[in-house]
Design an enzyme around this catalytic site. Sequence first.
Site, PDB file in Angstrom:
ATOM      1  N   ASP A 174       0.813  -1.220   0.000  1.00  0.00           N
ATOM      2  CA  ASP A 174       0.000   0.000   0.000  1.00  0.00           C
ATOM      3  C   ASP A 174       0.843   1.266   0.000  1.00  0.00           C
ATOM      4  OD1 ASP A 174      -2.720  -1.024  -0.012  1.00  0.00           O
ATOM      5  OD2 ASP A 174      -2.177  -1.904   1.913  1.00  0.00           O
ATOM      6  N   SER A 209      -3.946  -8.209   9.886  1.00  0.00           N
ATOM      7  CA  SER A 209      -3.326  -6.900   9.800  1.00  0.00           C
ATOM      8  C   SER A 209      -2.505  -6.725  11.074  1.00  0.00           C
ATOM      9  CB  SER A 209      -4.408  -5.822   9.696  1.00  0.00           C
ATOM     10  OG  SER A 209      -3.852  -4.584  10.084  1.00  0.00           O
ATOM     11  N   ARG A 230       2.628   6.786  16.748  1.00  0.00           N
ATOM     12  CA  ARG A 230       2.147   7.663  15.677  1.00  0.00           C
ATOM     13  C   ARG A 230       2.611   9.110  15.811  1.00  0.00           C
ATOM     14  NH1 ARG A 230       2.387   3.389  13.111  1.00  0.00           N
ATOM     15  NH2 ARG A 230       0.590   2.002  13.135  1.00  0.00           N
ATOM     16  N   ASP A 266      -5.338   5.442  13.270  1.00  0.00           N
ATOM     17  CA  ASP A 266      -4.011   5.955  12.939  1.00  0.00           C
ATOM     18  C   ASP A 266      -4.058   7.183  12.046  1.00  0.00           C
ATOM     19  OD1 ASP A 266      -2.567   4.228  14.531  1.00  0.00           O
ATOM     20  OD2 ASP A 266      -2.516   2.657  13.008  1.00  0.00           O
TER      21      ASP A 266
HETATM   22  N1  ARG Z   1      -6.213  -0.693  17.643  1.00  0.00           N
HETATM   23  C1  ARG Z   1      -4.895  -0.228  17.843  1.00  0.00           C
HETATM   24  C2  ARG Z   1      -4.854   1.266  17.963  1.00  0.00           C
HETATM   25  O1  ARG Z   1      -5.749   1.922  17.500  1.00  0.00           O
HETATM   26  C3  ARG Z   1      -3.923  -0.747  16.814  1.00  0.00           C
HETATM   27  C4  ARG Z   1      -4.122  -0.229  15.412  1.00  0.00           C
HETATM   28  C5  ARG Z   1      -3.276  -0.936  14.355  1.00  0.00           C
HETATM   29  N2  ARG Z   1      -3.582  -2.329  14.349  1.00  0.00           N
HETATM   30  C6  ARG Z   1      -3.299  -3.212  13.397  1.00  0.00           C
HETATM   31  N3  ARG Z   1      -3.583  -4.456  13.643  1.00  0.00           N
HETATM   32  N4  ARG Z   1      -2.756  -2.902  12.283  1.00  0.00           N
HETATM   33  O2  ARG Z   1      -3.937   1.804  18.513  1.00  0.00           O
END
Ligand code: ARG
Length: 401
Positions: free
Chosen positions: A16, A177, A97, A126
């Site tokens: 991506d 994921s 992040r 994110d």
């Molecule tokens: N739910 C978590 C958060 O919002 C992780 C997000 C990313 N998760 C993932 N499996 N790619 O901080």
Amino acid sequence: MGRAKKVVLAYSGGVDTSVCIPYLKYEWGVEEVISLAADLGQGDELEPIREKALKSGASESLVVDVKESFVKDYAFGAIQANALYENRYPLSTALARPLIAKALVEAAEKYDADAIAHGCTGKGNDQVRFDVAVAALNPNLKILAPAREWGMSREETIAYGEQYGIPSPVKKKSPYSIDRNLLGRSIEAGVLEDPNVEPPEEIYLMTKPITQTPDQPEYIEIGFTRGIPTNLNGEFTNPVDLIQQLNQVAGNHGVGRIDMIENRLVGIKSREIYETPALSVLIQAHRDLESLTLTADLTHYKRGIEETYSQLIYNGLWYSPLKAALDAFIQKTQERVSGTVRVKLFKGNATIVGRSSDNSLYTPDLATYGAEDKFDHKAAEGFIYVWGLPTRIWSQQEKGR
Ligand code: ARG
């Protein structure tokens, strides 16, 4: 006229974010894409990722090692705040992040770019964290999120990339994921989308299944200085090593697995699995040391602050005035939170079995049931009379006596 001239793109090496490069250039008219991969201890080899960005059409490919800052400037503050979103998730992904956003903004300023870009879709937390953090750090930068708009399926994305020499993934894509860094792994999708299905063992990498953990408990000692973990088993350890070592030791005993349904900021409930061995143990140990060194009212008041603090990290408000103000409060509370916590690791559990501090408020003379007892028992009577007075008056009024 494109949407921006020069863009710094958050780059992971995946399909991506690779497709974002030609997409930004050929669909959105961006003249130059500079990629930036942040080393957060995710364990990927970064040199091939750096090269892949160039092959995908980036004019410049940056790799920045931010591990130390990640632990010192992001994780440690969260530990001091005992930050657990919805009382469970230690924010391992969320904390990364704002740091990535900071690296993007610094690069954009250095290279005189007019926008930053990321590969987040429109459904997650994110995107919010990136966009809000960038806006806070440099409100003049535009934010481009191609994957939020392109509407391509996975197959279409791969086909689009192939036109521009981006190889389709060799391995069959994992059904999950996964986000990974030094602090932990977040795993969602695939069979996990059914909240009633037990997570298959194959998803875990940092924590052993209980059937394979040692049959003997292991004791460790964690030393804190003003709320920051500074040594492990009596040895002063640098922040990154401390987290890495503790991940190993705690993960080996199956400690740090979390399976939860969480409330995303964008309104959806999602099922996420986390493995955060070190972070889970550190928050538990830190909270215990606070119980020894802080007064009752401060401890209780801080709980409310911790809740707000966890929510604001989750909701992307790291660089906000509320966060800065709460930080000042939390830092003040940590002045005496120094000492050592002993933890027993065994079969998926981390149990605090001892704690000590030069600043301990625990007073043996007052707490003891033995002959040395210095507590003035007679004083309790008058105290209870005054303490219970409002309740007594309430009851008398009601009963008319
Ligand atoms: N739910 C978590 C958060 O919002 C992780 C997000 C990313 N998760 C993932 N499996 N790619 O901080």
